[in-house]
Structures are given as structure tokens and as C-alpha cells.
Design a protein around this motif. Sequence first.
Motif, PDB file in Angstrom:
ATOM      1  N   THR A   1      -3.747   5.604  -0.638  1.00 37.59           N
ATOM      2  CA  THR A   1      -4.284   6.471   0.244  1.00 37.59           C
ATOM      3  C   THR A   1      -3.798   7.799   0.109  1.00 37.59           C
ATOM      4  O   THR A   1      -2.513   7.990   0.153  1.00 37.59           O
TER       5      THR A   1
ATOM      6  N   TYR B   1       0.922   5.565   0.775  1.00 37.63           N
ATOM      7  CA  TYR B   1       0.297   6.526   1.279  1.00 37.63           C
ATOM      8  C   TYR B   1       1.101   7.886   0.939  1.00 37.63           C
ATOM      9  O   TYR B   1       2.315   7.962   1.059  1.00 37.63           O
TER      10      TYR B   1
ATOM     11  N   HIS C   1       0.780  -1.215  -0.248  1.00 34.18           N
ATOM     12  CA  HIS C   1      -0.137  -0.077   0.101  1.00 34.18           C
ATOM     13  C   HIS C   1       0.776   1.279  -0.100  1.00 34.18           C
ATOM     14  O   HIS C   1       2.039   1.349   0.688  1.00 34.18           O
TER      15      HIS C   1
ATOM     16  N   ARG D   1      -5.355  11.869  -8.258  1.00 34.27           N
ATOM     17  CA  ARG D   1      -6.081  10.869  -7.942  1.00 34.27           C
ATOM     18  C   ARG D   1      -6.506   9.766  -9.120  1.00 34.27           C
ATOM     19  O   ARG D   1      -6.248   8.571  -9.021  1.00 34.27           O
TER      20      ARG D   1
ATOM     21  N   CYS E   1      -4.465   5.904   9.962  1.00 36.32           N
ATOM     22  CA  CYS E   1      -4.492   4.897   8.979  1.00 36.32           C
ATOM     23  C   CYS E   1      -4.074   3.571   9.443  1.00 36.32           C
ATOM     24  O   CYS E   1      -3.921   2.852   8.892  1.00 36.32           O
TER      25      CYS E   1
END
Length: 314
Positions: free
Chosen positions: A72, A48, A46, A61, A88
Motif C-alpha cells: 500500500t 506500507y 504486507h 507503483r 489501514c
Amino acid sequence: MAEHYSVLLKESIDALNIREDGIYVDGTLGRAGHSSEILKRLTTGHLYSFDLDEVAIEQSRPRLAQISDHFTLIHANFEEISRELEKCGVNQVDGMIFDLGVSSPQFDQPERGFSYRYDGPLDMRMDQSQSLNAYTIVNEYPYEQLVQILYRYGEEPFAKQIARNIEKHRALKPIETTFELVDIVKEALPAKVKNKKGHPAKQTFQAIRIAVNHELDALEQMLEQSLKLLKPNGRCAVITFHSLEDRIVKTIFKEVTSAPEIDKRLPITADQLPQADFELITRKPILPSNQELDENRRSHSAKLRVIERKGIKL
């Protein structure tokens, strides 16, 4: 408007040694150049990504969504990185990257007021929701504070002369635009300085931008937090664009890669000596290639430094 060019893109991404299941942070999203390349290399991991500029977040985005949904986006200053990641549920990461340059779209939008090359309002805020802007500093800060800003953040040798000229002009009427400020700076400088290579207002604009956005204080806080977040074998890559930023990064990296000093009189064997928690991956900063310099003039002052938390050798 110019497209944003991601400086030292390949070098910085390669330096992170990205794991497909890792947790990564891009502390300076911009137009998602570095974030996109990190995301392409993740499967179950993931990403961030942080930015103060809401426009940058909304424009990035859809670009990232085309690659994966494993990201994210966080609208916050990177000096709040620990707190925002904790929200988070993240307290350790495998890698982090910070590109400290102002993005090309910000420079190339006259209404943002970052550039001495375009006429626009004196703004320079990366976060458009904050109250402090360049207009306030130029028109309201006392002479002594202006001198300090120009000396400290712009390393401007004619700080006093420029500050006096700002003071003189704003007494007649408010200084409202970038070109007004450029003319005031030029007027304060000797002819031999104005005829040198480079724009005569560059250092003044850099200094005011840093002051508006509290960039150096935020950088120090970000680095201290970021190094604590790194997992063993995790890496932090930082791209700087001027000597003030680079000096801070170099100093902090040196501090954490130096073993604690001990009393030489103590009877300690070599294997008992305390070790530093980090090691430098780049003894000297990585600089842009000749090809990149040909493609993007804004890369010329960039330097990449990389550090790793010690751990199991992979």
C-alpha cells in the motif's frame, strides 16, 4: 538524470530480519529500492510505504506491482505514520525502515531546486502541494531567523555573513534561482573558505531544505511513534546523512535502550531491576562498504542505526 542508488541496501534489509508473513513499513519510499527488496521477501505479509513526493509514488507503483500486490502506497509525511497506519487497520508492525536522504532524482531535477549544482527555481519542497518553499524563506524571513536556520540546520559558521548578504541582495530584487543563491553565499565567504574541499553553499542549501520540509521535527515525531508501533522482536532501521539527523536518532535510541533509574537504597534484587523495552542491534553505526563508496559518492556520509523491541528470543 542519475538513477536513484539505494544507500546501504543490503545492510539495512538484512538488519530487519524480514518474516515472510510480517507487516513492514518503508517510511521513505523514494524510488522503491528498499521497498522492492522488502516486498520480494514477503508471501502473506504486507508492506506500507510512505512518501511526500507524489511523483515518487507514481513512479514506484509499477515497479512494486511487478513483484507483488502485497503493498500500500501512502502520500503522507512519516510524522503521520501512526494515524495513517491506523486508517489501514494497522497498529503493530514487524519492522520499519527510514532512509532520510533526498533521492537522486529529486537532486538531479533542476526544477525542484534542491541542488546547488543545477540552476533552477528556489523550491526544495518534498511535498509539492505545501505552500512554504525556499523562495519564501530566502526572500521573506527576517535576518535573525535566517541566521538561526543556517546555524541550527546547516551548522554554518558564517551564518551571519551569509544572512546579511542575502538581506542586502533581496533588498535590490527578489532572489529567484539556486545559482543566484550560490553566488550570494560565495560572495559572503572568505577566500580561504571558498578554496576548501567541498561546495561552499552545501551547508546553506542543507539548512534551507531542512527548514522548508520541517525535517528534524518530523524525524523526532516519527521515531517516537514508530517505536511504539513495533511488535516484540520488531526492528527499526534508520539511515541518516548528516550529524543533526544522526544525533537525534542516536539520542532517542539511547534513551529507550537505557533501563529506568531507581533509588539505589531500595532493597531490590538483580532480577527485580527494571529493564529497557528496547535493545540496540548496532552499538556503532553501520557504514557503507568501500565498493558502495566507489559506486555512489552520495553514500559517503550515510550511517545506519538499528534498534529492536525486546521479546521472545527467536
